[in-house]
Design a protein around this motif. Structure first.
Motif, PDB file in Angstrom:
ATOM      1  N   VAL A  65       0.826  -1.035  -0.101  1.00 38.35           N
ATOM      2  CA  VAL A  65       0.073  -0.112   0.104  1.00 38.35           C
ATOM      3  C   VAL A  65       0.945   1.171  -0.128  1.00 38.35           C
ATOM      4  CG1 VAL A  65      -1.514   1.392   1.424  1.00 38.35           C
ATOM      5  CG2 VAL A  65      -2.033  -1.126   1.047  1.00 38.35           C
ATOM      6  N   GLY A  66       2.054   1.197   0.973  1.00 43.15           N
ATOM      7  CA  GLY A  66       2.797   2.269   0.950  1.00 43.15           C
ATOM      8  C   GLY A  66       3.518   2.617  -0.440  1.00 43.15           C
ATOM      9  N   PHE A  67       3.798   1.844  -1.200  1.00 40.55           N
ATOM     10  CA  PHE A  67       4.755   1.513  -2.373  1.00 40.55           C
ATOM     11  C   PHE A  67       3.839   2.190  -3.218  1.00 40.55           C
ATOM     12  CE2 PHE A  67       6.431  -0.596  -6.197  1.00 40.55           C
ATOM     13  CZ  PHE A  67       7.676  -0.010  -6.144  1.00 40.55           C
ATOM     14  N   ASN A  68       2.641   1.669  -3.596  1.00 39.78           N
ATOM     15  CA  ASN A  68       1.691   2.269  -4.592  1.00 39.78           C
ATOM     16  C   ASN A  68       1.225   3.677  -4.252  1.00 39.78           C
ATOM     17  OD1 ASN A  68       1.700  -0.097  -5.839  1.00 39.78           O
ATOM     18  ND2 ASN A  68       0.008  -0.961  -4.878  1.00 39.78           N
ATOM     19  N   ALA A  69       1.081   4.161  -2.950  1.00 37.75           N
ATOM     20  CA  ALA A  69       0.615   5.390  -2.617  1.00 37.75           C
ATOM     21  C   ALA A  69       1.643   6.168  -3.086  1.00 37.75           C
ATOM     22  CB  ALA A  69       0.395   5.413  -1.068  1.00 37.75           C
ATOM     23  N   ILE A  70       2.971   6.006  -2.783  1.00 37.96           N
ATOM     24  CA  ILE A  70       4.019   6.918  -2.788  1.00 37.96           C
ATOM     25  C   ILE A  70       4.225   7.140  -4.548  1.00 37.96           C
ATOM     26  CG2 ILE A  70       6.688   6.813  -3.370  1.00 37.96           C
ATOM     27  CD1 ILE A  70       6.513   5.697  -0.311  1.00 37.96           C
ATOM     28  N   LYS A  71       4.346   6.048  -5.425  1.00 40.83           N
ATOM     29  CA  LYS A  71       4.066   5.984  -6.765  1.00 40.83           C
ATOM     30  C   LYS A  71       3.104   7.048  -7.491  1.00 40.83           C
ATOM     31  CE  LYS A  71       4.059   1.781  -7.958  1.00 40.83           C
ATOM     32  NZ  LYS A  71       4.146   0.439  -8.834  1.00 40.83           N
ATOM     33  N   LYS A  72       1.797   6.615  -6.531  1.00 37.56           N
ATOM     34  CA  LYS A  72       0.441   7.589  -7.259  1.00 37.56           C
ATOM     35  C   LYS A  72       0.895   9.131  -6.770  1.00 37.56           C
ATOM     36  CE  LYS A  72      -4.245   7.782  -7.155  1.00 37.56           C
ATOM     37  NZ  LYS A  72      -4.380   9.044  -6.781  1.00 37.56           N
ATOM     38  N   ASP A  73       1.309   9.336  -5.830  1.00 36.48           N
ATOM     39  CA  ASP A  73       1.548  10.855  -5.442  1.00 36.48           C
ATOM     40  C   ASP A  73       2.565  11.337  -6.510  1.00 36.48           C
ATOM     41  OD1 ASP A  73       2.597  13.190  -3.894  1.00 36.48           O
ATOM     42  OD2 ASP A  73       1.203  12.597  -2.405  1.00 36.48           O
ATOM     43  N   ILE A  74       3.746  10.847  -6.841  1.00 30.92           N
ATOM     44  CA  ILE A  74       4.681  11.343  -7.503  1.00 30.92           C
ATOM     45  C   ILE A  74       4.011  11.626  -8.949  1.00 30.92           C
ATOM     46  CG2 ILE A  74       6.878  10.715  -8.723  1.00 30.92           C
ATOM     47  CD1 ILE A  74       7.573   9.007  -6.207  1.00 30.92           C
ATOM     48  N   GLN A  75       3.356  10.623  -9.434  1.00 31.35           N
ATOM     49  CA  GLN A  75       2.975  10.652 -10.655  1.00 31.35           C
ATOM     50  C   GLN A  75       1.604  11.756 -10.860  1.00 31.35           C
ATOM     51  OE1 GLN A  75       1.713   6.382 -11.101  1.00 31.35           O
ATOM     52  NE2 GLN A  75       3.774   6.054 -11.989  1.00 31.35           N
ATOM     53  N   ASP A  76       0.826  11.716  -9.662  1.00 31.06           N
ATOM     54  CA  ASP A  76      -0.103  12.882  -9.759  1.00 31.06           C
ATOM     55  C   ASP A  76       0.583  14.460  -9.793  1.00 31.06           C
ATOM     56  OD1 ASP A  76      -2.074  11.061  -9.434  1.00 31.06           O
ATOM     57  OD2 ASP A  76      -2.459  11.105  -7.384  1.00 31.06           O
ATOM     58  N   ARG A  77       1.790  14.468  -9.473  1.00 30.90           N
ATOM     59  CA  ARG A  77       2.415  15.858  -9.357  1.00 30.90           C
ATOM     60  C   ARG A  77       3.134  15.808 -10.720  1.00 30.90           C
ATOM     61  NH1 ARG A  77       4.212  17.652  -3.839  1.00 30.90           N
ATOM     62  NH2 ARG A  77       3.311  15.991  -2.360  1.00 30.90           N
ATOM     63  N   GLY A  78       2.922  14.923 -11.657  1.00 34.57           N
ATOM     64  CA  GLY A  78       3.550  15.194 -13.092  1.00 34.57           C
ATOM     65  C   GLY A  78       4.948  14.828 -12.992  1.00 34.57           C
ATOM     66  N   TYR A  79       5.504  13.858 -12.229  1.00 35.85           N
ATOM     67  CA  TYR A  79       6.925  13.502 -11.846  1.00 35.85           C
ATOM     68  C   TYR A  79       6.895  12.309 -12.624  1.00 35.85           C
ATOM     69  CZ  TYR A  79       6.923  17.528  -8.504  1.00 35.85           C
ATOM     70  OH  TYR A  79       6.515  18.585  -8.128  1.00 35.85           O
ATOM     71  N   ASP A  80       8.245  11.966 -12.945  1.00 33.83           N
ATOM     72  CA  ASP A  80       8.511  10.389 -13.398  1.00 33.83           C
ATOM     73  C   ASP A  80       8.930   9.706 -12.251  1.00 33.83           C
ATOM     74  OD1 ASP A  80       7.855  10.686 -16.026  1.00 33.83           O
ATOM     75  OD2 ASP A  80       9.882  11.357 -16.361  1.00 33.83           O
ATOM     76  N   VAL A  81       8.547   8.244 -12.261  1.00 31.07           N
ATOM     77  CA  VAL A  81       9.238   7.438 -11.083  1.00 31.07           C
ATOM     78  C   VAL A  81       9.956   6.234 -11.435  1.00 31.07           C
ATOM     79  CG1 VAL A  81       8.599   5.593  -9.224  1.00 31.07           C
ATOM     80  CG2 VAL A  81       6.811   7.545  -9.875  1.00 31.07           C
ATOM     81  N   VAL A  82      10.975   6.017 -11.068  1.00 32.68           N
ATOM     82  CA  VAL A  82      11.861   4.818 -11.188  1.00 32.68           C
ATOM     83  C   VAL A  82      12.155   4.004  -9.814  1.00 32.68           C
ATOM     84  CG1 VAL A  82      14.352   4.180 -11.836  1.00 32.68           C
ATOM     85  CG2 VAL A  82      13.603   6.339 -12.540  1.00 32.68           C
TER      86      VAL A  82
END
Length: 346
Positions: A65-82
């Motif tokens: 849940v934490g991993f997915n929440a962090i990725k979603k927050d990053i993507q919602d801000r318009g940033y890329d995730v590695v």
């Protein structure tokens, strides 16, 4: 055409020419207090941020849940995730951090395996001048610079165990207690153990701790340890688990000893845990679990991403950002269940 009309057209032409010249000479800036979007964005020259996210494991629902929440927050801000998962291997995680640095990420969010192996990773990020945020697991004492977002483990545990003690006093009698201790290489495990012991020490008139089961966050070790403890102390009737992840092992051992009873039934063992996962939620709803200390995974996830962004913006960020969490129990279940992250896990 009359001279007057010709003169009028001439004046109009001169006016249009003047407007055209003024527009051509304009610097493209908007009036004060307004913005010309395209020009403004170009002037800012901001690049799209890229944030590396490395988790030591996705073994529990909390980490997922934490991993997915962090990725979603990053993507919602318009940033890329590695993203990267270390599968419990600290050497692999160090290589993942080095790979993030080679890819020129702008920030790193990481769940380390333990408090010591993370130190070289923090130093590598420091050397590369990349902000690094530790999610849920703090480092050992070091001069390396990082920010940690973590639950206030000792406080939440103490509040959870205090509720359990209050229930014990209401029911009357004496209690034999057992604690399932987490990995003591993890400061979270230490803090939860200390929170438990701090409360029971103040209530020695009714609570006698007869078993401290080391688990290292491992279900097999927990099952073996709890089974042995129940055989040696069949009158155990007060149990705290340092993580909800170990509830399946605990419940299995209690069932085998014919000690898994609902609240209010004869022989009920007062049970408490820590995390707020879906297993604990079901146990609360089914009336087996007395109390659970809940860490707010969404608060921690958003705080981790925001800390990276703030550091990149040159803002001062605290070394520790604490999640205050809360205790959920039978008395406030209806009021608090929507805030318990495990209640929304499908």
């Amino acid at each position: 055409m009359s001279k007057f009309k010709k003169a009028g057209f001439a004046v109009l032409a001169l006016l249009l020419l003047a407007v055209s010249v003024m527009s051509g000479c304009s610097d493209g800036s908007a009036k004060p207090g307004t913005a010309a979007p395209a020009a403004n964005d170009a002037a800012k020259g901001k690049k799209k941020l890229k944030i590396g996210v490395s988790f030591e494991t996705l073994q529990t629902s909390y980490w997922v849940v934490g991993f997915n929440a962090i990725k979603k927050d990053i993507q919602d801000r318009g940033y890329d995730v590695v993203e990267a998962i270390a599968d419990g291997d600290s050497n692999r995680q160090l290589e993942q951090v080095k790979n993030f640095i080679a890819q020129k990420v702008d920030g790193i969010i990481i769940v380390p395996k333990d408090e010591k192996t993370i130190i070289p990773m923090i130093k590598a990020a420091n050397d590369a001048k990349i902000p690094i945020v530790l999610y849920n697991r703090p480092p050992a004492k070091t001069d390396a610079v990082s920010t940690t977002v973590v639950a206030d483990n000792k406080k939440i545990t103490a509040e959870t165990v205090q509720y359990m003690v209050d229930q014990a006093r209401k029911q009357g009698g004496k209690y034999k207690a057992m604690i399932l201790i987490g990995d003591l290489g993890d400061q979270n495990g230490i803090a939860r153990r200390d929170g438990f012991l701090e409360v029971v020490e103040k209530n020695k008139d009714i609570i006698d701790v007869v078993a401290k089961v080391p688990t290292e966050w491992n279900q097999e070790k927990a099952l073996a340890g709890v089974t042995n403890a129940l055989q040696a102390n069949p009158d155990i009737n007060f149990v705290f688990s340092s993580t909800d992840f170990l509830f399946p092992s605990l419940v299995s051992a209690l069932k085998a000893a014919n000690k898994y009873k609902k609240i209010g039934e004869p022989g009920h063992v007062i049970l408490g845990g820590f995390d707020g996962d879906d297993t604990a939620y079901k146990m609360l709803k089914d009336n087996y679990l007395d109390a659970d200390g809940v860490q707010d995974v969404y608060f921690e996830s958003k705080s981790a991403v925001q800390a990276v962004v703030d550091m990149l913006d040159g803002k001062k960020v605290q070394e520790f950002i604490y999640d205050p969490g809360f205790v959920i129990h039978q008395g406030n279940l209806k009021e608090k269940e929507a805030q318990m992250w495990g209640s929304s896990v499908k």
